[in-house]
Design an enzyme around this catalytic site. Structure first.
Site, PDB file in Angstrom:
ATOM      1  N   GLY A  78       0.847  -1.179   0.000  1.00 28.25           N
ATOM      2  CA  GLY A  78       0.000   0.000   0.000  1.00 28.25           C
ATOM      3  C   GLY A  78       0.886   1.232   0.000  1.00 28.25           C
ATOM      4  N   SER A  91       5.736  -5.395  -0.941  1.00 34.34           N
ATOM      5  CA  SER A  91       5.696  -4.000  -1.373  1.00 34.34           C
ATOM      6  C   SER A  91       6.060  -3.051  -0.226  1.00 34.34           C
ATOM      7  CB  SER A  91       4.317  -3.690  -1.969  1.00 34.34           C
ATOM      8  OG  SER A  91       4.287  -2.453  -2.614  1.00 34.34           O
ATOM      9  N   ALA A  92       5.113  -2.257   0.272  1.00 29.80           N
ATOM     10  CA  ALA A  92       5.408  -1.349   1.393  1.00 29.80           C
ATOM     11  C   ALA A  92       5.939  -2.116   2.594  1.00 29.80           C
ATOM     12  CB  ALA A  92       4.160  -0.558   1.782  1.00 29.80           C
ATOM     13  N   GLU A 107       8.931  -7.607 -10.223  1.00 30.63           N
ATOM     14  CA  GLU A 107       7.718  -8.344  -9.890  1.00 30.63           C
ATOM     15  C   GLU A 107       7.939  -9.854 -10.029  1.00 30.63           C
ATOM     16  OE1 GLU A 107       4.494  -5.537  -9.447  1.00 30.63           O
ATOM     17  OE2 GLU A 107       6.334  -6.104  -8.412  1.00 30.63           O
ATOM     18  N   HIS A 143       8.649  -3.308  -7.011  1.00 32.39           N
ATOM     19  CA  HIS A 143       8.009  -3.135  -8.328  1.00 32.39           C
ATOM     20  C   HIS A 143       8.981  -2.508  -9.330  1.00 32.39           C
ATOM     21  CE1 HIS A 143       4.343  -3.761  -5.965  1.00 32.39           C
ATOM     22  NE2 HIS A 143       4.662  -2.699  -5.249  1.00 32.39           N
TER      23      HIS A 143
END
Length: 236
Positions: A90, A122-123, A194, A159
């Site tokens: 997020g 991710s985050a 990814e 990413h």
């Protein structure tokens, strides 16, 4: 001993949430009955409850329960007692902001350093680095500090995208942005593509998944790191 999976993303094209990681997570979280989920990054602004349900559905496929940290009156105690921890993706600014505001960033660091199994996507992966300065996210809030967990000795650019040959896009590439970072910062940055992730066991960090990763160091040409144990000599 540190035990972490640091993934670029939770979802790759054509698959469900965490689906591509589930075979690995089955072994990684062996004997774990319940994972503590940190939903603070709120992708797309969804609620903590909605985000936790998404994680619940994924982990149910490998017979592991999920409880959101927001369901506890004392989040610090929840981290200290957790069998395992998952921090989803997020907005990294909001995630770091909440970790500081709830006074749990140091409790989380201590838990991971003493062996609580951890999954970050991710985050949730960005916060494993020295600081959060290589996130791709908009600064929607101002956290008390950009300093993060420092569980690994470099930063993650999740990413990570390579320039597209023939593209007419006039904006800066990820590599350009990271070069700008290195004008003022010495911390190495790993561009994680990814479908790839890092496995951390103690001091050993290994690249897993489909792709190589791109390593950026101050005043040096970027290099590609092959899958397997990540070893490079700083400054070389």
């Amino acid at each position: 001993m540190k035990k972490l999976i640091i993934a670029s993303t939770s979802t790759i094209h054509g698959s469900g949430y965490l689906e591509y990681l589930l075979p690995t997570l089955t072994t990684f979280f062996v004997d774990v009955k319940t994972v503590l989920f940190i939903p603070y990054a709120r992708p797309g602004g969804i609620s903590y409850n909605e985000y936790t349900k998404t994680a619940e559905k994924a982990f149910a496929k490998i017979n592991i329960g999920v409880t959101g940290i927001h369901q506890f009156e004392n989040p610090k105690e929840a981290i200290q007692k957790a069998e395992a921890i998952f921090t989803g993706g997020g907005n990294t600014f909001e995630l770091v902001n909440k970790l500081y505001k709830n006074d749990i960033i140091y409790a989380l660091k201590q838990a991971l350093e003493t062996g609580t199994p951890y999954l970050g996507t991710s985050a949730g992966s960005n916060i494993c680095g020295v600081n959060m300065k290589n996130t791709n996210d908009m600064p929607i809030v101002y956290p008390p500090s950009f300093t993060t967990l420092g569980i690994i000795p470099f930063n993650i650019n999740a990413h990570f995208l390579d320039p597209i040959k023939g593209s007419k896009h006039m904006g800066e590439t990820r590599e350009t942005r990271i070069k700008e970072f290195h004008v003022f910062n010495e911390v190495a940055v790993l561009g994680l593509r990814e479908g790839s992730w890092l496995e951390v066991f103690g001091d050993n960090i290994s690249l897993k998944g489909k792709h190589t990763a791109r390593l950026f160091q101050q005043n040096l040409e970027a290099i590609e790191l092959e899958k397997g144990s990540l070893k490079w000599e700083a400054g070389k």
